[in-house]
Scaffold this active site. Structure first.
Site, PDB file in Angstrom:
ATOM      1  N   HIS A 120      -4.127   0.446  -6.205  1.00 54.26           N
ATOM      2  CA  HIS A 120      -3.309   1.876  -6.600  1.00 54.26           C
ATOM      3  C   HIS A 120      -3.664   2.951  -5.934  1.00 54.26           C
ATOM      4  O   HIS A 120      -3.702   3.628  -5.192  1.00 54.26           O
ATOM      5  CB  HIS A 120      -2.349   1.628  -7.578  1.00 54.26           C
ATOM      6  CG  HIS A 120      -1.759   2.937  -8.135  1.00 54.26           C
ATOM      7  ND1 HIS A 120      -0.364   3.085  -7.771  1.00 54.26           N
ATOM      8  CD2 HIS A 120      -1.971   4.026  -8.445  1.00 54.26           C
ATOM      9  CE1 HIS A 120      -0.381   4.548  -8.397  1.00 54.26           C
ATOM     10  NE2 HIS A 120      -1.062   4.913  -8.761  1.00 54.26           N
ATOM     11  N   GLU A 121      -5.276   2.665  -6.560  1.00 52.90           N
ATOM     12  CA  GLU A 121      -6.063   3.216  -5.996  1.00 52.90           C
ATOM     13  C   GLU A 121      -7.145   3.459  -4.726  1.00 52.90           C
ATOM     14  O   GLU A 121      -6.417   4.629  -4.280  1.00 52.90           O
ATOM     15  CB  GLU A 121      -7.325   3.164  -6.744  1.00 52.90           C
ATOM     16  CG  GLU A 121      -7.305   3.247  -8.948  1.00 52.90           C
ATOM     17  CD  GLU A 121      -6.256   4.340  -8.930  1.00 52.90           C
ATOM     18  OE1 GLU A 121      -6.147   5.353  -8.164  1.00 52.90           O
ATOM     19  OE2 GLU A 121      -5.755   3.956 -10.222  1.00 52.90           O
TER      20      GLU A 121
END
Length: 560
Positions: free
Chosen positions: A484-485
């Site tokens: 996600h990051e």
């Protein structure tokens, strides 16, 4: 009358008048003091005139002045929209005898996540319309307004960039021949030439930015501090064109400042970091907050030798010992980014090194695209952004499935980081590359932040903050959060919404891509297993959304 904000309803006020003056480069020179919980130092800002003023200036000076006169009339007739507080005239006791207007202020409100736009756009959210100071001083001096909160501003001065040895090369261009050799014009033209250097001269540009930041001052500037802003003016200067393009500000943060958090890590050692404050970085340094204000920066940070300084710079800084017990860390960026993406973490972090190099080499070979496919992608990647040394146009970068990475953590979490993070990072980076192509940023640091961190993760250029909670969730939670990051490098940082009211777009893309990245990172899973995993996550997300809609007030379901 002071503007009172309700953090549950009001957005963060964006005060900076970026339409008239735009910061192109910051140089920070800071000392971190853990005893007093203060970051103190100097920031030098290099400006260009903003897009709105450039559009109107073609009509000539008369047209420009009439526009300012009109703005002044409007400003006077308006009620105090976002006024300055506690103004007191005071005499500076340093170097010069000019008068400065100074004051204090405090208060709070709304969000953090950086974005990067391809061109200058109007902000679309509240920003200051200040362009005159007749309310307070009875004249029409141009006001430079910066976003600022919880800072003690000590002094502001113009920088004499013309005094820098070797700067003559920036006065010989054809653009300067028709310009008056009056010293003030010469200084502004030097800065203009410097900030507009071609991207392939970025090393020379950073060198002269540094030299200019060390040049002597040539007169103090008048300033006023308010709850949300720092206003600067030069007596007799009425337009942005004539306003100094290089200014130096001496300031200190306050222990209660909300842009950084002073705390202890999981091993009980002191640390300080930017934790994604609702007020962004305006309590760390005076800046321009609107996402339209894209700038580059350099920073030198000094602290005790026990500490490691991590920042969102594109270089992996090596500390330099200045004196016994004091180290200096230098970082820089050449990709213009919003000031909200500036990130710093200072602590007694330990670097997790075991197996990292081997893993990167193995993964690079295993996950890289066939050269023919990579060449195809190279031809497809055509950029339309402002000029800078872009990785998408770099032949070596387009073949780099895994960028260099490092992992930092408190001592007590080293073992868990070795067990999970070091193995997962190259897999997740390669999966992202396979999906989206060239990594926008040249390296990656991952830091396990203190337990008071309020989220599972936060992405900034070249650095990701992760909560210790992801380590306790095993490979799956750790891997999906990493994916996600990492996705935010493309969506939220390399590109992003025009303003923070549309930040959900970046989160939506990152949430969608985390499943795709994670499926590709888990090569041992069959197609059916991947599909089942994604369907289960989709169901859980739907149920969570349904429950939130059913159990939250209607006004909380509408984005401002």
């Amino acid at each position: 009358m002071e503007m009172q904000l309700d953090p549950t309803k009001d957005d963060l006020p964006l005060m900076a008048n970026t339409s008239y003056m735009l910061v192109k480069h910051y140089i920070l020179d800071l000392d971190v003091d853990f005893e007093s919980k203060v970051i103190e130092g100097i920031i030098v800002l290099f400006f260009e005139t903003g897009s709105q003023y450039r559009k109107t200036s073609s009509t000539g000076k008369e047209g420009c002045q009439s526009q300012f006169d009109e703005a002044c009339k409007i400003r006077v007739s308006e009620p105090c929209h976002i006024p300055v507080t506690n103004m007191t005239a005071c005499l500076s006791k340093k170097e010069y005898n000019d008068f400065a207007v100074c004051g204090k202020g405090e208060e709070d409100s709304s969000d953090k996540n950086g974005n990067h736009s391809n061109e200058e756009q109007p902000s679309g959210i509240s920003s200051s319309k200040y362009c005159c100071d007749i309310e307070n001083h009875g004249n029409k001096d141009f006001l430079l307004v910066l976003d600022c909160c919880d800072l003690s501003v000590l002094k502001v001065e113009e920088v004499d960039v013309a005094a820098v040895s070797g700067i003559e090369k920036f006065t010989r261009s054809a653009k300067l021949t028709a310009v008056s050799k009056e010293l003030e014009n010469l200084r502004n033209q030097i800065v203009h030439e410097l900030v507009t250097l071609p991207a392939d001269r970025w090393k020379e540009q950073l060198y002269f930015f540094t030299r200019c930041s060390q040049a002597p001052g040539c007169g103090e500037l008048l300033f006023t501090t308010g709850t949300w802003s720092l206003e600067i003016r030069k007596s007799g200067i009425q337009t942005p064109t004539d306003f100094p393009r290089a200014i130096r500000i001496w300031y200190k943060t306050k222990p209660e400042g909300r842009s950084v958090t002073w705390t202890t890590d999981q091993s009980g050692r002191p640390c300080v970091y930017t934790m994604g404050s609702p007020i962004n970085n305006r309590a760390l340094f005076p800046c321009q907050e609107p996402p339209v204000a894209l700038s580059t920066w350099q920073a030198s940070v000094r602290t005790a030798a026990d500490f490691i300084v991590l920042m969102s710079g594109e270089n992996s800084a090596e500390p330099v010992q200045l004196q016994e017990g004091i180290l200096s860390w230098y970082y820089y960026v050449t990709m213009p980014m919003p000031a909200s993406t500036f990130t710093i973490a200072v602590g007694c972090w330990q670097q997790v090194k075991q197996h990292s190099f081997t893993a990167a080499v193995q993964t690079n070979t295993e996950f890289s695209l066939p050269s023919s496919q990579a060449v195809f992608r190279w031809h497809e990647e055509i950029c339309g952004h402002v000029e800078y040394p872009c990785r998408f146009q770099n032949p070596a970068a387009r073949l780099q499935a895994v960028v260099p990475y490092r992992v930092f953590a408190p001592w007590c979490l080293m073992e868990r980081c070795e067990e999970y993070l070091l193995q997962l990072i190259p897999q997740c980076l390669s999966a992202a590359y396979t999906t989206l192509g060239t990594h926008p940023f040249s390296r990656l640091d991952v830091l396990i932040v203190p337990s008071n961190f309020s989220s599972l993760g936060m992405a900034s250029p070249h650095i990701i903050f992760l909560s210790q909670s992801v380590l306790l969730g095993g490979s799956h939670l750790c891997g999906t959060r990493l994916c996600h990051e990492i996705a935010h490098a493309w969506f939220g940082l390399a590109i992003g919404a025009r303003d923070w009211t549309e930040e959900w777009l970046s989160e939506g893309f990152a949430t969608f891509l985390e499943d795709i990245f994670w499926a590709r990172a888990q090569q041992q899973l069959s197609h059916d297993e991947v599909k089942g995993q994604q369907e289960l996550k989709a169901l859980l997300r739907w149920r969570r959304l349904r429950d939130e809609v059913q159990n939250s007030e209607e006004e909380l379901q509408v984005l401002r």
